[in-house]
Design an enzyme around this catalytic site. Structure first.
Site, mmCIF file in Angstrom:
data_model
loop_
_atom_site.group_PDB
_atom_site.id
_atom_site.type_symbol
_atom_site.label_atom_id
_atom_site.label_comp_id
_atom_site.label_asym_id
_atom_site.label_seq_id
_atom_site.Cartn_x
_atom_site.Cartn_y
_atom_site.Cartn_z
ATOM 1 C CB SER A 1 7.227 9.253 5.047
ATOM 2 O OG SER A 1 7.515 10.639 4.964
ATOM 3 C CB THR B 1 2.689 10.884 0.184
ATOM 4 O OG1 THR B 1 2.461 9.506 0.393
ATOM 5 C CG2 THR B 1 2.927 11.187 -1.260
ATOM 6 C CB THR C 1 4.905 7.864 -0.934
ATOM 7 O OG1 THR C 1 4.723 7.586 0.439
ATOM 8 C CG2 THR C 1 4.302 6.729 -1.732
ATOM 9 N NE ARG D 1 -0.513 0.183 0.690
ATOM 10 C CZ ARG D 1 -0.369 1.507 0.762
ATOM 11 N NH1 ARG D 1 0.795 2.056 0.469
ATOM 12 N NH2 ARG D 1 -1.359 2.272 1.119
ATOM 13 C CB VAL D 2 1.123 -0.402 -5.279
ATOM 14 C CG1 VAL D 2 1.034 0.961 -5.950
ATOM 15 C CG2 VAL D 2 2.412 -1.117 -5.705
ATOM 16 N N GLY D 3 0.123 1.819 -2.938
ATOM 17 C CA GLY D 3 -0.970 2.692 -2.501
ATOM 18 C C GLY D 3 -1.473 3.592 -3.617
ATOM 19 C CG ASP D 4 -2.773 7.443 -2.384
ATOM 20 O OD1 ASP D 4 -1.982 6.844 -1.623
ATOM 21 O OD2 ASP D 4 -2.961 8.672 -2.318
ATOM 22 C CB THR E 1 -0.554 12.910 1.976
ATOM 23 O OG1 THR E 1 0.224 12.192 2.948
ATOM 24 C CG2 THR E 1 -1.280 14.024 2.688
ATOM 25 N N GLY E 2 -1.833 10.186 2.929
ATOM 26 C CA GLY E 2 -2.608 9.449 3.925
ATOM 27 C C GLY E 2 -2.861 8.016 3.485
ATOM 28 N N GLY F 1 -3.665 5.260 1.554
ATOM 29 C CA GLY F 1 -3.872 5.231 0.111
ATOM 30 C C GLY F 1 -5.085 4.442 -0.335
HETATM 31 N N1 ASP Z 1 -0.566 7.691 0.486
HETATM 32 C C1 ASP Z 1 0.574 6.892 0.840
HETATM 33 C C2 ASP Z 1 0.266 5.448 0.626
HETATM 34 O O1 ASP Z 1 -0.836 5.015 0.896
HETATM 35 C C3 ASP Z 1 1.057 7.083 2.223
HETATM 36 C C4 ASP Z 1 0.928 8.474 2.826
HETATM 37 O O2 ASP Z 1 0.786 9.458 2.178
HETATM 38 O O3 ASP Z 1 0.934 8.617 4.029
HETATM 39 O O4 ASP Z 1 1.146 4.704 0.253
#
Ligand code: ASP
Length: 328
Positions: free
Chosen positions: A87, A189, A207, A217-220, A240-241, A243
Site C-alpha cells: 500500500s 497509507t 501512499t 486519481r489523487v487522494g488526500d 489514512t483511509g 482519501g
Molecule cells: N488515504 C489514501 C488515499 O486515499 C489511502 C489509504 O490511506 O488507505 O489514497
C-alpha cells in the site's frame, strides 16, 4: 468571539507553563491542567502495523541528535522501500490500468512543506517531496513533471510493480470492480508525526493510494491540510483511509484547529471522524483513521470502523495501540 474560557485554553496550550507527563491518549475535551515536570519528548507516532518498523528508524534519528523532519523522512522511507508492503511505495498495488502511482507530502516546523502526486517509477516519493520543499518555490509537483524533477535531482527510475502486486491486479481485472475494503492492504497509507528533543514537530505521509483507482486519481495523502498538517505552535495530525472523505472535511487541518482550541489529540480526532460520519449518507466501506500529536507530546487516534491501529514510540518504548472507533 474569544471567550475568557477559550482564551485561557489557548494561552495554556501555547505556554511552557502548561506541562503534562503522559503521552498516552486521553479523551478529555480540554488539555490536562495538571502540572508535572516534563513535556514528553521525543515522541513518534505512525499509522498501522507497518508504523512499528518505521518508528524504529525515526526513533534512531530522534535519539541521536536528529530533528523531527529527518526522523519522519527516514521513518516512512522504510515502508516505501519494503516490497512486501502493498500500500506504499515499492510493491504498492497499482491503479486500474496496472500503473503504480504514488502520492506523498512532508511538513516541518516552520510551515515548510512539499508534496508529489501521481508520481511513477520513483521508490521514495517522500524524499522527492522534501526536495520540492527545499529546492523550489512550489509546494506540489505532479505526474511527469514530478518524475522529471526527481530524475534531475538524482533519483533513479525503478519498476515499482512487483510480481505479487501484478498478480493481485490481474486477479482483480477479471471482475474489475472498484471497492475500498475496510482495514486491508488495498489501501493503508503510512502517516508519521514526530516531536523532537527541541520540541519541534514534523510530519510525513506517503501512499500508493487506493488500489485499482482510476488512472490519475489523487487522494488526500499528498494534500497539505487533508492527509497531513503541522502547526508547530499547536500540534500535528495525519490521515489514512478513503482519501475523498478526508479531503471533504480538510481532515488534518481541522484536527490541528480543534487542538488549538483546547481539545486533546484523541478528542480532536474523534470530532473529525464524527464530521465524516455526519457528512456521508452511506458510510459502508468508508474507513478513515486519524492520528494526532500535540506540543506536549500527547497523542491520540480515532477511526470510523474498528481495526485501525497506530505505532507509538515514547518513553523509550515502541508499541502498537488500537484506536477507538465510531463503529464496530
Ligand atoms: N488515504 C489514501 C488515499 O486515499 C489511502 C489509504 O490511506 O488507505 O489514497
Amino acid at each position: 468571539m474569544k471567550t475568557r474560557r477559550n482564551f485561557i485554553k489557548l494561552s495554556a496550550l501555547g505556554s511552557a507553563a502548561f506541562l503534562t507527563k503522559s503521552c498516552f491518549p486521553s479523551e478529555k475535551n480540554t488539555p490536562s491542567t495538571t502540572t508535572s515536570s516534563k513535556i514528553v519528548k521525543p515522541v513518534v507516532i505512525s499509522t498501522w502495523n507497518h508504523g512499528f518498523q518505521a518508528n524504529e528508524a525515526a526513533w534512531k534519528v530522534l535519539t541521536t541528535g536528529g530533528v523531527s523532519l529527518d526522523a519522519v523522512e527516514s521513518g516512512v522511507r522504510v515502508t516505501e522501500s519494503d516490497p512486501n508492503n502493498m500500500s506504499v511505495g515499492l510493491g504498492g498495488l497499482p491503479d486500474r490500468d496496472g500503473k503504480v502511482t504514488l502520492d506523498a507530502c512532508i511538513m516541518g516546523s516552520e510551515n515548510n512543506c512539499g508534496a508529489v502526486a501521481f508520481l511513477q517509477d520513483i521508490e521514495n516519493p517522500i524524499s522527492v517531496a522534501r526536495k520540492v520543499m527545499e529546492k523550489t518555490k512550489h509546494v506540489m509537483l505532479v505526474g511527469d513533471g514530478a518524475k522529471k524533477f526527481a530524475l534531475d535531482n538524482g533519483f533513479k527510475s525503478t519498476n515499482l510493480l512487483t510480481e505479487k502486486a501484478k498478480k493481485a491486479w490481474e486477479a482483480w481485472r477479471i471482475k474489475s470492480h472498484y471497492q475500498p475494503i475496510i482495514n486491508s492492504e488495498n489501501h493503508d497509507t503510512i502517516g508519521m508525526l514526530a516531536l523532537d528533543n527541541e520540541g519541534n514537530l514534523s510530519g510525513a505521509c506517503t501512499t500508493s493510494g487506493m488500489a485499482y483507482k482510476l488512472h490519475g486519481r489523487v487522494g488526500d495523502s499528498p494534500i497539505i491540510g487533508a492527509g497531513l498538517f503541522v502547526d508547530n505552535e499547536v500540534g500535528a495530525a495525519c490521515a489514512t483511509g478513503v482519501g475523498e472523505a478526508v479531503i471533504r472535511i480538510a481532515g488534518s487541518a481541522i484536527i490541528v484547529e480543534l487542538m488549538r482550541n483546547g481539545m486533546s489529540p484523541e478528542a480532536a480526532c474523534k470530532e473529525a471522524i464524527h464530521r465524516i460520519v455526519k457528512k456521508h449518507k452511506d458510510i459502508s466501506g468508508l474507513q478513515v483513521g486519524f492520528i494526532a500529536l500535540n506540543k506536549n507530546g500527547e497523542v491520540g487516534g480515532y477511526s470510523v470502523y474498528k481495526g485501525f491501529n497506530y505505532a507509538l514510540y515514547a518513553h523509550n518504548k515502541n508499541k502498537m495501540v488500537d484506536a477507538k472507533h465510531y463503529k464496530k
